[in-house]
Design an enzyme around this catalytic site. Structure first.
Site, PDB file in Angstrom:
ATOM      1  N   LYS A  48       0.821  -1.209   0.000  1.00 35.66           N
ATOM      2  CA  LYS A  48       0.000   0.000   0.000  1.00 35.66           C
ATOM      3  C   LYS A  48       0.855   1.259   0.000  1.00 35.66           C
ATOM      4  O   LYS A  48       0.603   2.197  -0.763  1.00 35.66           O
ATOM      5  CB  LYS A  48      -0.945  -0.002   1.202  1.00 35.66           C
ATOM      6  CG  LYS A  48      -2.021  -1.072   1.156  1.00 35.66           C
ATOM      7  CD  LYS A  48      -3.060  -0.882   2.241  1.00 35.66           C
ATOM      8  CE  LYS A  48      -3.934   0.301   1.953  1.00 35.66           C
ATOM      9  NZ  LYS A  48      -4.762   0.143   0.738  1.00 35.66           N
ATOM     10  N   ALA A  50       4.131   1.725  -0.822  1.00 31.63           N
ATOM     11  CA  ALA A  50       4.892   1.885  -2.058  1.00 31.63           C
ATOM     12  C   ALA A  50       3.974   2.318  -3.199  1.00 31.63           C
ATOM     13  O   ALA A  50       4.322   3.196  -3.999  1.00 31.63           O
ATOM     14  CB  ALA A  50       5.607   0.583  -2.412  1.00 31.63           C
ATOM     15  N   ASN A  51       2.791   1.712  -3.273  1.00 31.91           N
ATOM     16  CA  ASN A  51       1.837   2.099  -4.308  1.00 31.91           C
ATOM     17  C   ASN A  51       1.440   3.567  -4.187  1.00 31.91           C
ATOM     18  O   ASN A  51       1.389   4.306  -5.173  1.00 31.91           O
ATOM     19  CB  ASN A  51       0.572   1.238  -4.205  1.00 31.91           C
ATOM     20  CG  ASN A  51       0.784  -0.193  -4.642  1.00 31.91           C
ATOM     21  OD1 ASN A  51       1.797  -0.528  -5.253  1.00 31.91           O
ATOM     22  ND2 ASN A  51      -0.170  -1.043  -4.313  1.00 31.91           N
ATOM     23  N   ASN A 191     -13.021   3.459   3.629  1.00 31.86           N
ATOM     24  CA  ASN A 191     -14.172   3.080   2.821  1.00 31.86           C
ATOM     25  C   ASN A 191     -15.388   3.000   3.742  1.00 31.86           C
ATOM     26  O   ASN A 191     -15.283   3.194   4.964  1.00 31.86           O
ATOM     27  CB  ASN A 191     -13.931   1.787   2.038  1.00 31.86           C
ATOM     28  CG  ASN A 191     -13.674   0.577   2.932  1.00 31.86           C
ATOM     29  OD1 ASN A 191     -14.158   0.510   4.076  1.00 31.86           O
ATOM     30  ND2 ASN A 191     -12.920  -0.387   2.425  1.00 31.86           N
ATOM     31  N   THR A 233     -14.605   6.584   0.775  1.00 36.32           N
ATOM     32  CA  THR A 233     -14.730   6.085  -0.594  1.00 36.32           C
ATOM     33  C   THR A 233     -15.887   5.102  -0.677  1.00 36.32           C
ATOM     34  O   THR A 233     -16.134   4.323   0.245  1.00 36.32           O
ATOM     35  CB  THR A 233     -13.420   5.418  -1.056  1.00 36.32           C
ATOM     36  OG1 THR A 233     -13.104   4.325  -0.182  1.00 36.32           O
ATOM     37  CG2 THR A 233     -12.279   6.419  -1.048  1.00 36.32           C
ATOM     38  N   GLY A 235     -16.587   3.064  -3.626  1.00 33.35           N
ATOM     39  CA  GLY A 235     -16.471   2.184  -4.779  1.00 33.35           C
ATOM     40  C   GLY A 235     -17.030   2.814  -6.034  1.00 33.35           C
ATOM     41  O   GLY A 235     -16.681   3.948  -6.392  1.00 33.35           O
ATOM     42  N   GLY A 270      -7.447   1.793  -4.986  1.00 34.81           N
ATOM     43  CA  GLY A 270      -7.564   2.521  -3.730  1.00 34.81           C
ATOM     44  C   GLY A 270      -6.281   3.243  -3.355  1.00 34.81           C
ATOM     45  O   GLY A 270      -6.314   4.379  -2.855  1.00 34.81           O
ATOM     46  N   ASP A 271      -5.147   2.597  -3.614  1.00 33.53           N
ATOM     47  CA  ASP A 271      -3.863   3.241  -3.330  1.00 33.53           C
ATOM     48  C   ASP A 271      -3.599   4.394  -4.293  1.00 33.53           C
ATOM     49  O   ASP A 271      -3.016   5.418  -3.908  1.00 33.53           O
ATOM     50  CB  ASP A 271      -2.730   2.216  -3.427  1.00 33.53           C
ATOM     51  CG  ASP A 271      -2.840   1.147  -2.354  1.00 33.53           C
ATOM     52  OD1 ASP A 271      -3.403   1.428  -1.285  1.00 33.53           O
ATOM     53  OD2 ASP A 271      -2.362   0.018  -2.602  1.00 33.53           O
TER      54      ASP A 271
END
Length: 323
Positions: A48, A50-51, A191, A233, A235, A270-271
């Site tokens: 997560k 790093a992304n 979320n 969030t 979706g 998401g990331d």
């Protein structure tokens, strides 16, 4: 047509995880006890944190990553891929533990299931945060998630707070948050399910397609818990910004519409969203404007397989926003 976003000039520090993503593609996800055939396999850079760092960097931000990888091939892959995206990885250390991994299944509709094994991520400690103290000096945003030990997250949040940065906490994977971490967090990103868990049933989280007014009890409950700015969030239904610090009551709740695309792989979307929010906050955007920009970035990320390689540039996002 939207106003073109300017590249951030202040820095972002991301503290947390780096994983090798072991991804298998299939027509549908297996049920418990069932075996299904796959139709593709890939090993990609992930995790997560790093992304999120790569997503923000690709959107023009100056990003430093604090983390740990193993002294193995996966660790080398992660360091190279993250650095090649423009992220400063000088504060990512090698550990005696194996690099963290995520085992991911992705179905034909782009939905996924994920199991993570922390590996070297589990060795990241508050001492690593202290060793990277200088990276926080010019940070506008400190971006955190819960894929590393909670005491390390708290130490990073404290360092960001002391430096005057905006502390952005992505409450994923979900865990109970100590009061001190909530107090140090300027923006909470969750979320709908995580929001419900965090509030502990004190307020009913509205249906994803509910009007903005239905979110007032949720905004109030978060504010009572000391969290004045929350981004939820939803979706395919977009997101909702709960900003109790907004000047007018009409601006305290903002629905952000979804960006419609044909999803191929939602694994890292998401990331991408979190990284884009960090990038736009570092550029001085309001939380609502940052969320609108991030909606487009996350949608674009879902149109390709993989995570970091699928993340868009600022030009890609502006191109879709102008349509």
């Amino acid at each position: 047509m939207s106003t073109e976003a300017k590249a951030p000039t202040a820095g972002i520090v991301v503290v947390g995880s780096l994983n090798a993503d072991l991804t298998i593609y299939c027509d549908r996800l297996p049920k418990p006890g069932e075996t299904v055939h796959g139709n593709g396999f890939a090993v990609n850079p992930g995790g997560k944190s790093a992304n999120q760092a790569v997503a923000a960097s690709k959107l023009g931000a100056q990003v430093s990553l604090v983390g740990a990888v193993g002294d193995d091939a996966n660790g080398t892959m992660l360091l190279e891929s993250t650095a090649n995206a423009g992220v400063d990885v000088t504060r990512v250390r090698r550990s005696d533990a194996a690099t963290g991994v995520a085992v991911i299944s992705v179905d034909a509709g782009g939905e996924n299931s994920i199991i993570i094994s922390a590996g070297a991520n589990g060795t990241l400690t508050p001492a690593d945060v202290r060793a990277a103290a200088d990276t926080f000096n010019n940070a506008a945003v400190v971006c955190l998630c819960l894929e590393v030990a909670i005491d390390t997250v708290i130490a990073a949040a404290q360092a960001g707070h002391d430096a005057g940065a905006t502390v952005l906490l992505n409450l994923s994977p979900y865990a109970e948050v100590p009061e001190v971490l909530a107090e140090l967090s300027d923006v909470l990103l969750v979320n709908a399910h995580e929001a419900s868990l965090f509030l502990g049933g004190e307020a009913d989280v509205p249906a994803a397609d509910a009007e903005a007014e239905a979110w007032e009890p949720v905004r109030s409950q978060f504010a009572d818990r000391g969290l004045q700015r929350v981004l939820v969030t939803l979706g395919a239904h977009g997101s909702v910004v709960l900003d109790s610090l907004a000047r007018g009551t009409q601006d305290q709740i903002t629905r952000i519409p979804p960006t419609r695309v044909s999803a191929v792989d939602t694994t890292g979307a998401g990331d991408a969203f979190t990284g884009a929010v960090a990038a736009r906050l570092a550029a001085g955007d309001s939380l609502a404007d940052a969320a609108g920009f991030a909606s487009v970035a996350a949608a674009l990320a879902a149109t390709k397989k993989g995570t970091q390689a699928a993340y868009p540039s600022i030009a890609d996002v502006e191109r879709l926003r102008s349509v």
